[in-house]
Motif scaffolding. Structure first.
Motif, PDB file in Angstrom:
ATOM      1  N   ILE A   3      43.383  60.804  21.691  1.00  0.00           N
ATOM      2  CA  ILE A   3      44.227  61.565  21.802  1.00  0.00           C
ATOM      3  C   ILE A   3      44.249  62.883  22.660  1.00  0.00           C
ATOM      4  CG2 ILE A   3      45.415  60.696  19.455  1.00  0.00           C
ATOM      5  CD1 ILE A   3      44.614  63.796  18.591  1.00  0.00           C
ATOM      6  N   LYS A   4      45.288  63.075  23.431  1.00  0.00           N
ATOM      7  CA  LYS A   4      45.458  64.353  24.178  1.00  0.00           C
ATOM      8  C   LYS A   4      45.646  65.483  23.173  1.00  0.00           C
ATOM      9  CE  LYS A   4      46.350  63.423  28.893  1.00  0.00           C
ATOM     10  NZ  LYS A   4      47.563  63.423  29.898  1.00  0.00           N
ATOM     11  N   THR A   5      45.067  66.502  23.197  1.00  0.00           N
ATOM     12  CA  THR A   5      45.214  67.844  22.324  1.00  0.00           C
ATOM     13  C   THR A   5      45.645  69.002  23.304  1.00  0.00           C
ATOM     14  OG1 THR A   5      43.089  68.616  22.102  1.00  0.00           O
ATOM     15  CG2 THR A   5      43.811  66.796  20.693  1.00  0.00           C
ATOM     16  N   LYS A   6      46.229  69.781  22.684  1.00  0.00           N
ATOM     17  CA  LYS A   6      46.631  71.152  23.351  1.00  0.00           C
ATOM     18  C   LYS A   6      45.393  72.004  23.473  1.00  0.00           C
ATOM     19  CE  LYS A   6      49.533  75.131  22.719  1.00  0.00           C
ATOM     20  NZ  LYS A   6      50.537  75.911  21.905  1.00  0.00           N
ATOM     21  N   ALA A   7      44.551  71.972  22.399  1.00  0.00           N
ATOM     22  CA  ALA A   7      43.459  72.975  22.170  1.00  0.00           C
ATOM     23  C   ALA A   7      42.078  72.232  22.733  1.00  0.00           C
ATOM     24  CB  ALA A   7      43.186  73.296  20.577  1.00  0.00           C
ATOM     25  N   SER A   8      41.942  70.986  22.670  1.00  0.00           N
ATOM     26  CA  SER A   8      40.334  70.436  22.687  1.00  0.00           C
ATOM     27  C   SER A   8      40.499  69.367  23.938  1.00  0.00           C
ATOM     28  CB  SER A   8      40.034  69.884  21.406  1.00  0.00           C
ATOM     29  OG  SER A   8      40.036  71.004  20.495  1.00  0.00           O
ATOM     30  N   GLY A   9      41.552  69.215  24.609  1.00  0.00           N
ATOM     31  CA  GLY A   9      41.461  68.124  25.668  1.00  0.00           C
ATOM     32  C   GLY A   9      41.492  66.720  24.970  1.00  0.00           C
ATOM     33  N   ILE A  10      40.747  65.924  25.398  1.00  0.00           N
ATOM     34  CA  ILE A  10      41.029  64.418  24.771  1.00  0.00           C
ATOM     35  C   ILE A  10      40.099  64.460  23.502  1.00  0.00           C
ATOM     36  CG2 ILE A  10      40.557  62.206  24.953  1.00  0.00           C
ATOM     37  CD1 ILE A  10      41.696  62.483  27.981  1.00  0.00           C
ATOM     38  N   VAL A  11      40.167  64.042  22.409  1.00  0.00           N
ATOM     39  CA  VAL A  11      39.334  63.743  21.362  1.00  0.00           C
ATOM     40  C   VAL A  11      39.543  62.507  20.647  1.00  0.00           C
ATOM     41  CG1 VAL A  11      39.306  66.238  20.741  1.00  0.00           C
ATOM     42  CG2 VAL A  11      40.913  64.998  19.625  1.00  0.00           C
ATOM     43  N   GLU A  12      38.447  61.879  19.984  1.00  0.00           N
ATOM     44  CA  GLU A  12      38.718  60.908  19.244  1.00  0.00           C
ATOM     45  C   GLU A  12      38.964  61.257  17.815  1.00  0.00           C
ATOM     46  OE1 GLU A  12      38.393  56.784  18.867  1.00  0.00           O
ATOM     47  OE2 GLU A  12      37.842  57.852  20.635  1.00  0.00           O
ATOM     48  N   VAL A  13      40.001  60.433  17.186  1.00  0.00           N
ATOM     49  CA  VAL A  13      40.416  60.759  15.976  1.00  0.00           C
ATOM     50  C   VAL A  13      40.548  59.488  15.181  1.00  0.00           C
ATOM     51  CG1 VAL A  13      42.433  61.598  14.510  1.00  0.00           C
ATOM     52  CG2 VAL A  13      41.880  62.863  16.813  1.00  0.00           C
ATOM     53  N   LEU A  25      58.392  69.093  10.450  1.00  0.00           N
ATOM     54  CA  LEU A  25      57.861  70.459   9.960  1.00  0.00           C
ATOM     55  C   LEU A  25      59.482  71.272  10.339  1.00  0.00           C
ATOM     56  CD1 LEU A  25      54.761  70.867  11.754  1.00  0.00           C
ATOM     57  CD2 LEU A  25      54.959  70.571   9.156  1.00  0.00           C
ATOM     58  N   PHE A  26      59.483  72.417   9.435  1.00  0.00           N
ATOM     59  CA  PHE A  26      60.785  73.219   9.868  1.00  0.00           C
ATOM     60  C   PHE A  26      60.743  73.897  11.213  1.00  0.00           C
ATOM     61  CE2 PHE A  26      59.702  74.240   4.946  1.00  0.00           C
ATOM     62  CZ  PHE A  26      60.509  72.945   4.696  1.00  0.00           C
ATOM     63  N   GLY A  27      61.674  73.593  11.866  1.00  0.00           N
ATOM     64  CA  GLY A  27      61.866  73.898  13.324  1.00  0.00           C
ATOM     65  C   GLY A  27      61.295  73.016  14.165  1.00  0.00           C
ATOM     66  N   PHE A  28      60.687  71.822  13.800  1.00  0.00           N
ATOM     67  CA  PHE A  28      60.211  70.860  14.615  1.00  0.00           C
ATOM     68  C   PHE A  28      60.337  69.521  14.084  1.00  0.00           C
ATOM     69  CE2 PHE A  28      57.778  74.877  15.366  1.00  0.00           C
ATOM     70  CZ  PHE A  28      57.652  74.881  16.540  1.00  0.00           C
ATOM     71  N   GLU A  29      61.637  69.263  13.546  1.00  0.00           N
ATOM     72  CA  GLU A  29      61.925  68.065  12.905  1.00  0.00           C
ATOM     73  C   GLU A  29      61.825  66.615  13.825  1.00  0.00           C
ATOM     74  OE1 GLU A  29      63.876  71.159  12.987  1.00  0.00           O
ATOM     75  OE2 GLU A  29      63.808  71.579  10.798  1.00  0.00           O
ATOM     76  N   ASP A  30      61.750  67.119  15.062  1.00  0.00           N
ATOM     77  CA  ASP A  30      61.990  65.652  15.835  1.00  0.00           C
ATOM     78  C   ASP A  30      60.390  65.262  16.057  1.00  0.00           C
ATOM     79  OD1 ASP A  30      64.546  65.845  16.338  1.00  0.00           O
ATOM     80  OD2 ASP A  30      64.317  67.060  18.276  1.00  0.00           O
ATOM     81  N   TYR A  31      59.410  65.968  15.502  1.00  0.00           N
ATOM     82  CA  TYR A  31      58.227  65.499  15.898  1.00  0.00           C
ATOM     83  C   TYR A  31      57.664  65.225  14.427  1.00  0.00           C
ATOM     84  CZ  TYR A  31      58.887  67.800  20.212  1.00  0.00           C
ATOM     85  OH  TYR A  31      59.417  68.164  21.319  1.00  0.00           O
ATOM     86  N   THR A  32      57.192  63.866  14.308  1.00  0.00           N
ATOM     87  CA  THR A  32      56.708  63.272  13.045  1.00  0.00           C
ATOM     88  C   THR A  32      55.625  62.729  12.858  1.00  0.00           C
ATOM     89  OG1 THR A  32      58.162  61.075  13.374  1.00  0.00           O
ATOM     90  CG2 THR A  32      59.266  62.661  12.519  1.00  0.00           C
ATOM     91  N   ASN A  52      53.940  65.101  21.537  1.00  0.00           N
ATOM     92  CA  ASN A  52      53.858  66.113  22.427  1.00  0.00           C
ATOM     93  C   ASN A  52      52.579  66.826  22.414  1.00  0.00           C
ATOM     94  OD1 ASN A  52      54.101  68.547  23.874  1.00  0.00           O
ATOM     95  ND2 ASN A  52      56.299  69.023  22.718  1.00  0.00           N
ATOM     96  N   GLU A  53      51.656  66.761  23.447  1.00  0.00           N
ATOM     97  CA  GLU A  53      50.418  67.092  23.490  1.00  0.00           C
ATOM     98  C   GLU A  53      50.428  68.762  23.445  1.00  0.00           C
ATOM     99  OE1 GLU A  53      48.699  67.088  28.066  1.00  0.00           O
ATOM    100  OE2 GLU A  53      49.679  65.040  27.424  1.00  0.00           O
ATOM    101  N   ASN A  54      51.461  69.371  23.849  1.00  0.00           N
ATOM    102  CA  ASN A  54      51.597  70.624  23.688  1.00  0.00           C
ATOM    103  C   ASN A  54      51.949  71.400  22.381  1.00  0.00           C
ATOM    104  OD1 ASN A  54      50.525  71.238  26.595  1.00  0.00           O
ATOM    105  ND2 ASN A  54      52.624  70.349  27.002  1.00  0.00           N
TER     106      ASN A  54
END
Length: 150
Positions: A3-13, A25-32, A52-54
């Motif tokens: 996955i592409k991450t905001k803090a660590s570039g590409i990481v294996e998850v 999340l509260f205020g970010f309801e469109d991201y699930t 959203n990678e950001n």
């Protein structure tokens, strides 16, 4: 999975670290859909949006900084993510780390409840005046070391 991450570039998850937050999340309801991965600063964990990678949130297990932390959540609420056994629950709190020298804080009033069995999660509001949205982590750690309550 990579996955592409905001803090660590590409990481294996691993697949078992992917969670769904149906209501967001509260205020970010469109991201699930999110991935959990360890921060380089233990014991923090990243909650990275897969949409959203950001969009990423730093989290911590609240019991690491506050021995007497409690969340009294109604069973009906927990049914929304199919919690049947208290052993299936993992509690995490969102962390704010301002870059302006203000204290690093945790939102103890709005924890993320994760069902470890099915990887569904939800953010809840804890209706308890003991907890704050801006709990100072360093003060909590110092209290814990001295054997004091939060």
């Amino acid at each position: 999975m990579q996955i592409k991450t905001k803090a660590s570039g590409i990481v294996e998850v691993p697949e078992e670290h992917i969670i769904t937050i149906p209501a967001g999340l509260f205020g970010f309801e469109d991201y699930t859909t999110f991935a959990l991965y360890d921060s380089t600063y233990h014991p923090f964990v990243w909650l990275q949006s897969l949409q959203n990678e950001n969009l990423a949130f730093l989290m911590i297990d609240p019991f690491l900084v506050c021995d007497d932390y409690e969340t009294d959540i109604d069973d009906k609420e927990l049914k929304k993510i199919d919690i049947e056994d208290p052993g299936d629950v993992r509690v995490m709190t969102l962390v704010t780390a301002p870059g302006d020298g203000n204290p690093v804080t945790a939102n103890l009033m709005g924890p993320l409840i994760i069902n470890k069995r099915n990887r569904k999660a939800m953010q809840v509001i804890v209706d308890d005046s003991r907890w704050s949205t801006k709990y100072k982590l360093l003060e909590g750690l110092e209290k814990r070391q001295r054997g004091k309550k939060c």
